[in-house]
Design an enzyme around this catalytic site. Structure first.
Site, PDB file in Angstrom:
ATOM      1  CD  GLU A  46      -1.335  -2.319   2.109  1.00  0.00           C
ATOM      2  OE1 GLU A  46      -0.140  -2.655   1.930  1.00  0.00           O
ATOM      3  OE2 GLU A  46      -2.080  -2.921   2.889  1.00  0.00           O
ATOM      4  CB  CYS A  76      -0.828  -0.118   5.501  1.00  0.00           C
ATOM      5  SG  CYS A  76       0.638  -0.914   4.848  1.00  0.00           S
ATOM      6  CB  ALA A 154      12.284 -47.100  -6.735  1.00  0.00           C
ATOM      7  NE  ARG A 176      15.898 -29.366  -4.012  1.00  0.00           N
ATOM      8  CZ  ARG A 176      17.032 -30.024  -4.170  1.00  0.00           C
ATOM      9  NH1 ARG A 176      18.170 -29.341  -4.336  1.00  0.00           N
ATOM     10  NH2 ARG A 176      17.045 -31.338  -4.160  1.00  0.00           N
ATOM     11  CG  LEU A 196      19.791 -32.180   0.020  1.00  0.00           C
ATOM     12  CD1 LEU A 196      19.439 -32.548   1.458  1.00  0.00           C
ATOM     13  CD2 LEU A 196      18.770 -32.820  -0.926  1.00  0.00           C
ATOM     14  CD  GLU A 269      13.622 -32.291  -3.515  1.00  0.00           C
ATOM     15  OE1 GLU A 269      14.628 -33.021  -3.561  1.00  0.00           O
ATOM     16  OE2 GLU A 269      13.599 -31.123  -3.951  1.00  0.00           O
ATOM     17  N   GLY A 271       9.747 -40.485  -1.503  1.00  0.00           N
ATOM     18  CA  GLY A 271      10.208 -41.521  -0.588  1.00  0.00           C
ATOM     19  C   GLY A 271       9.315 -41.828   0.596  1.00  0.00           C
ATOM     20  CG  LEU A 273      10.775 -38.570   5.629  1.00  0.00           C
ATOM     21  CD1 LEU A 273      11.776 -37.447   5.413  1.00  0.00           C
ATOM     22  CD2 LEU A 273      10.085 -38.421   6.978  1.00  0.00           C
TER      23      LEU A 273
HETATM   24  C1  AOF Z   1       0.036  -4.988   4.581  1.00  0.00           C
HETATM   25  N1  AOF Z   1       0.721  -4.799   3.413  1.00  0.00           N
HETATM   26  O1  AOF Z   1       2.335  -5.343   1.976  1.00  0.00           O
HETATM   27  C2  AOF Z   1       2.080  -6.676   3.878  1.00  0.00           C
HETATM   28  C3  AOF Z   1       1.327  -6.888   5.066  1.00  0.00           C
HETATM   29  O2  AOF Z   1       6.034  -5.824  10.271  1.00  0.00           O
HETATM   30  P1  AOF Z   1       6.052  -6.593   8.979  1.00  0.00           P
HETATM   31  O3  AOF Z   1       6.485  -5.767   7.809  1.00  0.00           O
HETATM   32  O4  AOF Z   1       6.839  -7.881   9.102  1.00  0.00           O
HETATM   33  O5  AOF Z   1       4.543  -6.990   8.644  1.00  0.00           O
HETATM   34  C4  AOF Z   1       3.692  -7.409   9.642  1.00  0.00           C
HETATM   35  C5  AOF Z   1       2.432  -8.037   9.097  1.00  0.00           C
HETATM   36  O6  AOF Z   1       1.791  -7.223   8.116  1.00  0.00           O
HETATM   37  C6  AOF Z   1       2.576  -9.370   8.402  1.00  0.00           C
HETATM   38  O7  AOF Z   1       2.770 -10.435   9.282  1.00  0.00           O
HETATM   39  C7  AOF Z   1       1.229  -9.462   7.704  1.00  0.00           C
HETATM   40  O8  AOF Z   1       0.195  -9.766   8.601  1.00  0.00           O
HETATM   41  C8  AOF Z   1       1.069  -8.045   7.224  1.00  0.00           C
HETATM   42  N2  AOF Z   1       1.620  -7.913   5.868  1.00  0.00           N
HETATM   43  N3  AOF Z   1       0.314  -6.042   5.367  1.00  0.00           N
HETATM   44  O9  AOF Z   1      -0.840  -4.185   4.916  1.00  0.00           O
HETATM   45  C9  AOF Z   1       1.726  -5.591   3.036  1.00  0.00           C
HETATM   46  N4  AOF Z   1       3.103  -7.482   3.550  1.00  0.00           N
HETATM   47 ZN    ZN Z   2       0.971  -2.765   6.028  1.00  0.00          ZN
END
Ligand code: AOF
Ligand code: ZN
Length: 334
Positions: A46, A76, A154, A176, A196, A269, A271, A273
């Site tokens: 945002e 935000c 296998a 990965r 790995l 990957e 097997g 597990l």
């Molecule tokens: C938003 N906009 O782009 C994202 C959000 O403190 P941070 O940066 O690690 O973020 C904390 C939390 O904000 C994260 O765990 C998730 O709930 C949310 N992420 N929120 O408004 C974003 N990436």
């Molecule tokens: Zn945010």
């Protein structure tokens, strides 16, 4: 919202334990800017979309509910309230317990028009592991297998190199890069002596979780030279100097423990597990590369031998099917 989803995908693989988020600023039906959350610890989507723009009376489309608390970055909601936006359209509520509806409620209270739950199913596809982790309190598990057309990983004599084509093996290695960690058993390490490693995100940790309860892995194995190792082994055994020992009670506890360490998604990957995890209902996504080869009914399977009825079996949902070289990749949710 479709645009915001498209923008959000730009961060794939780079956001660590935080979700993929995309935001688009629209005024008079024209897109003015967009932003993606593209690095763990970086600016939120945002903020990127709103920075330096005159958003007065505009609409912000965001795939996830705006955050309300000071984490690694300021909330935000502060920036949205300062921007003069009239309307915020939200893909889905953020299930993070510290947010969970509070962001939407605050904006509504301050007089913005807030619409929640737009394209929610598509938005959820951005963050399956993040959402599952909050819901189930454990790491999300993807099982990858390379199988013959008759479902064998296998032949009866144990030989398995190579059932699928080079293209399929390359495609499988790229999986990965979509996960935080890889789980391997002693059998794989002893048989293949693999490194790995992975090809992308050298700046993010790449955990190898090794299960060796009988202490079978020799200290001359390549894996002993790796970093970011979590080792569930025999207490009397030597472990690599860089490895951290873990002692979960069982596989289910292992997945809880891994999530507590910030590992949101785990790739397994093939097997034995895989069968053990399937049997316990601990596989969330299956990626099967199916080769046009028949190996015989005495060949090794990868599903639990205890399943007997159709009800015991598992059917995949949300399928994606793709041809990779001469093989077919079937991916789905369990
Ligand atoms: C938003 N906009 O782009 C994202 C959000 O403190 P941070 O940066 O690690 O973020 C904390 C939390 O904000 C994260 O765990 C998730 O709930 C949310 N992420 N929120 O408004 C974003 N990436
Ligand atoms: Zn945010």
């Amino acid at each position: 919202m479709a645009r915001a989803i498209e923008v959000a995908w730009k961060g794939e693989g780079c956001t660590g334990t935080n979700p993929l988020v995309g935001a688009v600023l629209v005024k008079d039906d024209v897109e003015l800017s967009s932003g993606a959350y593209s690095r763990f610890g970086g600016e939120h989507a945002e903020v990127k979309a709103l920075r330096g723009k005159d958003a007065e009376s505009g609409t912000l489309y965001t795939t996830l509910e705006p955050c309300v608390y000071h984490g690694k970055t300021p909330p935000c909601t502060d920036i949205i309230l300062e921007s003069g936006l009239k309307r915020v359209v939200v893909g889905m509520e953020d299930p993070n317990p510290r947010i969970k509806g509070r962001g939407n409620a605050l904006l509504t209270k301050r007089g913005l028009e807030v619409v929640v739950g737009v394209c929610e199913d598509e938005v959820a596809l951005l963050n399956p592991a993040y959402l599952l982790g909050i819901k189930k309190g454990r790491t999300a598990v993807t099982l990858k297998v390379a199988v013959s057309l008759d479902g064998r990983i296998a032949a009866a004599d144990g030989s398995s190199q190579w059932i699928t084509s080079g293209e399929a093996r390359l495609d499988g290695k790229a999986l990965r890069n979509r996960h935080h960690a890889l789980l391997v058993g002693a059998g794989t390490v002893v048989a293949d002596n693999p490194l790995l490693e992975r090809s992308a995100h050298p700046d993010l940790p790449w955990y190898r979780v090794v299960i060796d309860r009988q202490g079978r892995i020799p200290s001359t194995s390549h894996i002993f030279g790796a970093r970011d190792l979590l080792w569930w082994g025999d207490k009397s055994q030597d472990v690599p100097p860089s490895a951290e020992r873990i002692e979960p009670e069982d596989l289910s506890d292992l997945l809880v423990l891994l999530r507590e360490r910030g590992i949101q998604s785990l790739l397994v990957e093939g097997g034995k597990l895989g069968a053990a995890l399937l049997e316990r209902g601990l596989v969330d996504r299956l990626v099967a590369y199916v080769a046009p080869v028949l190996l015989g009914s005495r060949g090794l399977g990868f599903s639990p031998s205890t399943w007997a009825t159709l009800e015991d079996g598992a059917r995949l949902r949300d399928l994606s099917i793709k041809k990779v070289g001469v093989d077919v990749r079937i991916e789905g949710v369990l």
